[in-house]
Design a protein around this motif. Sequence first.
Motif, PDB file in Angstrom:
ATOM      1  N   SER A   1      16.347  -0.224  -0.034  1.00 43.89           N
ATOM      2  CA  SER A   1      15.033  -0.790  -0.311  1.00 43.89           C
ATOM      3  C   SER A   1      14.117   0.208  -1.009  1.00 43.89           C
ATOM      4  O   SER A   1      14.379   1.411  -1.042  1.00 43.89           O
ATOM      5  N   THR A   2      13.037  -0.320  -1.547  1.00 39.97           N
ATOM      6  CA  THR A   2      12.019   0.512  -2.196  1.00 39.97           C
ATOM      7  C   THR A   2      10.671   0.249  -1.545  1.00 39.97           C
ATOM      8  O   THR A   2      10.371  -0.882  -1.141  1.00 39.97           O
ATOM      9  N   PRO A   3       9.804   1.282  -1.445  1.00 36.15           N
ATOM     10  CA  PRO A   3       8.486   1.102  -0.819  1.00 36.15           C
ATOM     11  C   PRO A   3       7.642   0.086  -1.593  1.00 36.15           C
ATOM     12  O   PRO A   3       7.665   0.038  -2.825  1.00 36.15           O
ATOM     13  N   TRP A   4       6.900  -0.709  -0.855  1.00 33.29           N
ATOM     14  CA  TRP A   4       6.037  -1.722  -1.470  1.00 33.29           C
ATOM     15  C   TRP A   4       4.577  -1.505  -1.113  1.00 33.29           C
ATOM     16  O   TRP A   4       3.709  -1.640  -1.948  1.00 33.29           O
ATOM     17  N   HIS A   5       4.294  -1.149   0.159  1.00 28.37           N
ATOM     18  CA  HIS A   5       2.907  -0.910   0.575  1.00 28.37           C
ATOM     19  C   HIS A   5       2.896  -0.012   1.801  1.00 28.37           C
ATOM     20  O   HIS A   5       3.727  -0.151   2.699  1.00 28.37           O
ATOM     21  N   THR A   6       1.927   0.906   1.866  1.00 19.93           N
ATOM     22  CA  THR A   6       1.752   1.788   3.022  1.00 19.93           C
ATOM     23  C   THR A   6       0.419   1.497   3.685  1.00 19.93           C
ATOM     24  O   THR A   6      -0.615   1.383   3.006  1.00 19.93           O
ATOM     25  N   PHE A   7       0.436   1.384   5.031  1.00 19.56           N
ATOM     26  CA  PHE A   7      -0.774   1.084   5.779  1.00 19.56           C
ATOM     27  C   PHE A   7      -1.440   2.377   6.264  1.00 19.56           C
ATOM     28  O   PHE A   7      -0.913   3.476   6.090  1.00 19.56           O
ATOM     29  N   THR A   8      -2.625   2.207   6.874  1.00 26.88           N
ATOM     30  CA  THR A   8      -3.436   3.372   7.223  1.00 26.88           C
ATOM     31  C   THR A   8      -2.777   4.283   8.254  1.00 26.88           C
ATOM     32  O   THR A   8      -3.090   5.467   8.314  1.00 26.88           O
ATOM     33  N   ASP A   9      -1.896   3.741   9.096  1.00 29.25           N
ATOM     34  CA  ASP A   9      -1.246   4.582  10.107  1.00 29.25           C
ATOM     35  C   ASP A   9       0.038   5.227   9.589  1.00 29.25           C
ATOM     36  O   ASP A   9       0.748   5.891  10.338  1.00 29.25           O
ATOM     37  N   GLY A  10       0.339   5.034   8.320  1.00 28.09           N
ATOM     38  CA  GLY A  10       1.528   5.633   7.724  1.00 28.09           C
ATOM     39  C   GLY A  10       2.744   4.730   7.707  1.00 28.09           C
ATOM     40  O   GLY A  10       3.733   5.042   7.039  1.00 28.09           O
TER      41      GLY A  10
ATOM     42  N   ARG B   1       6.319 -13.890  -0.079  1.00 29.95           N
ATOM     43  CA  ARG B   1       5.403 -13.219  -1.004  1.00 29.95           C
ATOM     44  C   ARG B   1       3.949 -13.466  -0.619  1.00 29.95           C
ATOM     45  O   ARG B   1       3.130 -12.535  -0.645  1.00 29.95           O
ATOM     46  N   ARG B   2       3.611 -14.691  -0.267  1.00 30.64           N
ATOM     47  CA  ARG B   2       2.229 -14.984   0.126  1.00 30.64           C
ATOM     48  C   ARG B   2       1.860 -14.233   1.403  1.00 30.64           C
ATOM     49  O   ARG B   2       0.746 -13.690   1.517  1.00 30.64           O
ATOM     50  N   SER B   3       2.759 -14.206   2.352  1.00 29.05           N
ATOM     51  CA  SER B   3       2.470 -13.542   3.624  1.00 29.05           C
ATOM     52  C   SER B   3       2.294 -12.038   3.446  1.00 29.05           C
ATOM     53  O   SER B   3       1.398 -11.430   4.056  1.00 29.05           O
ATOM     54  N   LEU B   4       3.129 -11.431   2.620  1.00 24.17           N
ATOM     55  CA  LEU B   4       3.011  -9.993   2.389  1.00 24.17           C
ATOM     56  C   LEU B   4       1.720  -9.668   1.652  1.00 24.17           C
ATOM     57  O   LEU B   4       1.055  -8.665   1.961  1.00 24.17           O
ATOM     58  N   ASP B   5       1.339 -10.484   0.692  1.00 25.99           N
ATOM     59  CA  ASP B   5       0.071 -10.260  -0.007  1.00 25.99           C
ATOM     60  C   ASP B   5      -1.097 -10.360   0.964  1.00 25.99           C
ATOM     61  O   ASP B   5      -2.061  -9.600   0.873  1.00 25.99           O
ATOM     62  N   ALA B   6      -1.009 -11.282   1.922  1.00 22.11           N
ATOM     63  CA  ALA B   6      -2.060 -11.426   2.923  1.00 22.11           C
ATOM     64  C   ALA B   6      -2.130 -10.199   3.819  1.00 22.11           C
ATOM     65  O   ALA B   6      -3.218  -9.723   4.156  1.00 22.11           O
ATOM     66  N   LEU B   7      -0.966  -9.665   4.216  1.00 19.02           N
ATOM     67  CA  LEU B   7      -0.951  -8.455   5.040  1.00 19.02           C
ATOM     68  C   LEU B   7      -1.567  -7.280   4.306  1.00 19.02           C
ATOM     69  O   LEU B   7      -2.348  -6.517   4.867  1.00 19.02           O
ATOM     70  N   ARG B   8      -1.223  -7.143   3.038  1.00 14.49           N
ATOM     71  CA  ARG B   8      -1.759  -6.029   2.255  1.00 14.49           C
ATOM     72  C   ARG B   8      -3.268  -6.157   2.081  1.00 14.49           C
ATOM     73  O   ARG B   8      -3.972  -5.148   1.941  1.00 14.49           O
ATOM     74  N   GLY B   9      -3.788  -7.373   2.153  1.00 18.25           N
ATOM     75  CA  GLY B   9      -5.212  -7.587   1.960  1.00 18.25           C
ATOM     76  C   GLY B   9      -6.041  -7.451   3.211  1.00 18.25           C
ATOM     77  O   GLY B   9      -7.236  -7.738   3.189  1.00 18.25           O
ATOM     78  N   GLU B  10      -5.428  -7.029   4.314  1.00 22.67           N
ATOM     79  CA  GLU B  10      -6.164  -6.861   5.563  1.00 22.67           C
ATOM     80  C   GLU B  10      -6.315  -5.382   5.872  1.00 22.67           C
ATOM     81  O   GLU B  10      -5.474  -4.779   6.538  1.00 22.67           O
ATOM     82  N   PRO B  11      -7.387  -4.737   5.418  1.00 23.05           N
ATOM     83  CA  PRO B  11      -7.534  -3.289   5.613  1.00 23.05           C
ATOM     84  C   PRO B  11      -7.661  -2.866   7.066  1.00 23.05           C
ATOM     85  O   PRO B  11      -7.361  -1.734   7.413  1.00 23.05           O
ATOM     86  N   GLU B  12      -8.120  -3.770   7.943  1.00 22.03           N
ATOM     87  CA  GLU B  12      -8.287  -3.415   9.350  1.00 22.03           C
ATOM     88  C   GLU B  12      -7.157  -3.970  10.202  1.00 22.03           C
ATOM     89  O   GLU B  12      -7.283  -4.112  11.417  1.00 22.03           O
TER      90      GLU B  12
ATOM     91  N   LEU C   1      -4.394  -2.872  11.440  1.00 16.38           N
ATOM     92  CA  LEU C   1      -3.851  -2.104  12.564  1.00 16.38           C
ATOM     93  C   LEU C   1      -4.930  -1.694  13.565  1.00 16.38           C
ATOM     94  O   LEU C   1      -4.638  -1.018  14.530  1.00 16.38           O
ATOM     95  N   GLU C   2      -6.158  -2.116  13.326  1.00 16.02           N
ATOM     96  CA  GLU C   2      -7.252  -1.745  14.221  1.00 16.02           C
ATOM     97  C   GLU C   2      -7.613  -2.858  15.181  1.00 16.02           C
ATOM     98  O   GLU C   2      -8.501  -2.720  16.000  1.00 16.02           O
ATOM     99  N   LYS C   3      -6.954  -4.020  15.053  1.00 19.66           N
ATOM    100  CA  LYS C   3      -7.247  -5.143  15.927  1.00 19.66           C
ATOM    101  C   LYS C   3      -5.951  -5.659  16.530  1.00 19.66           C
ATOM    102  O   LYS C   3      -4.888  -5.539  15.917  1.00 19.66           O
ATOM    103  N   PRO C   4      -6.024  -6.243  17.731  1.00 24.13           N
ATOM    104  CA  PRO C   4      -4.780  -6.758  18.336  1.00 24.13           C
ATOM    105  C   PRO C   4      -4.225  -7.928  17.565  1.00 24.13           C
ATOM    106  O   PRO C   4      -4.964  -8.757  17.047  1.00 24.13           O
ATOM    107  N   ILE C   5      -2.897  -7.987  17.460  1.00 20.36           N
ATOM    108  CA  ILE C   5      -2.221  -9.085  16.782  1.00 20.36           C
ATOM    109  C   ILE C   5      -1.328  -9.760  17.786  1.00 20.36           C
ATOM    110  O   ILE C   5      -0.453  -9.145  18.375  1.00 20.36           O
TER     111      ILE C   5
END
Length: 300
Positions: free
Chosen positions: A234-243, A282-293, A295-299
Amino acid sequence: MPRPYLLFTQHGWADTNQSMMALATALTAKDEAQIMAPCLDYAMTWLRIAPLIDQVETLATATLAQQPELPLRIVGHSMGGLIWLEVLNRHPDWWDRVDFLVLVASPVGGADLGRILDPLKVGLGVAADLGKDRRPLAGRIAAAINTLTIAGDIDGGSDGTITVESTRVPNAQFVYLPGLSHAAMRCHPQVIEHIQDFWAGKRLSEPLIPHPLVNRLRQIPGMTDAHLRDFARSTPWHTFTDGTSIHLWRSPFGIDHVFLASAQGDCLYAGYVGWLHGEDLRRSLDALRGEPELLEKPIL
């Protein structure tokens, strides 16, 4: 001297009770235990799971009524573990009597083979039942009952029949046994040893608490647990704030795979969606990438 108890061992798909009876005998060699190892109709294991659940439930109900003072221990292999999850779901009143629940090579998250054979979930034999995700149910049960899941691995991510990932259950302890195939785990010395250690109160692992992003990925329509071995492609697509980071890979057959990696580069989750759900991914991943917070809220 351990107190007497009832032991239910249950075989799974395309099997008989011979191996599970041998497993039960080995497990209880030094105990005073009443063994129940139902042999389900071989042909019926190829059809639907509901009649099998009814059969085990009927036997268990009668046995528990006859022995109202004895605690219960349960060991299920493959579909046998799924059957017992459904039986326990019908009888939360039994939960206080269950000392231990052990799921050996059980595809709790859904067997990828089942989803491949029945991709539209139209009810093609037992495939639809095996492909069902019972992880939320298993997690609730494991929060109330001491639960152990055991997985084998012979090809870098599966025991030759189900993926390692599909055996993981929230709130349960987990044992990983490389080199053991699906069939071998029915009555293998390593399996026996780990179950006995678990029954003796030894901590085999910390209860599983999935990363919140794993839960979100599993909620994507059509998501199925995959082999971890393909993470290297695989290849990296997006990195979140916690690494943590999401990686993508498309197989030669056009099947989209998604991986979640820790900040240290370890693969935390591997999954794939079929052709019907590529756009959902694709839609779900774009939505995840668009949520900057994210990892700061319970899921949930």
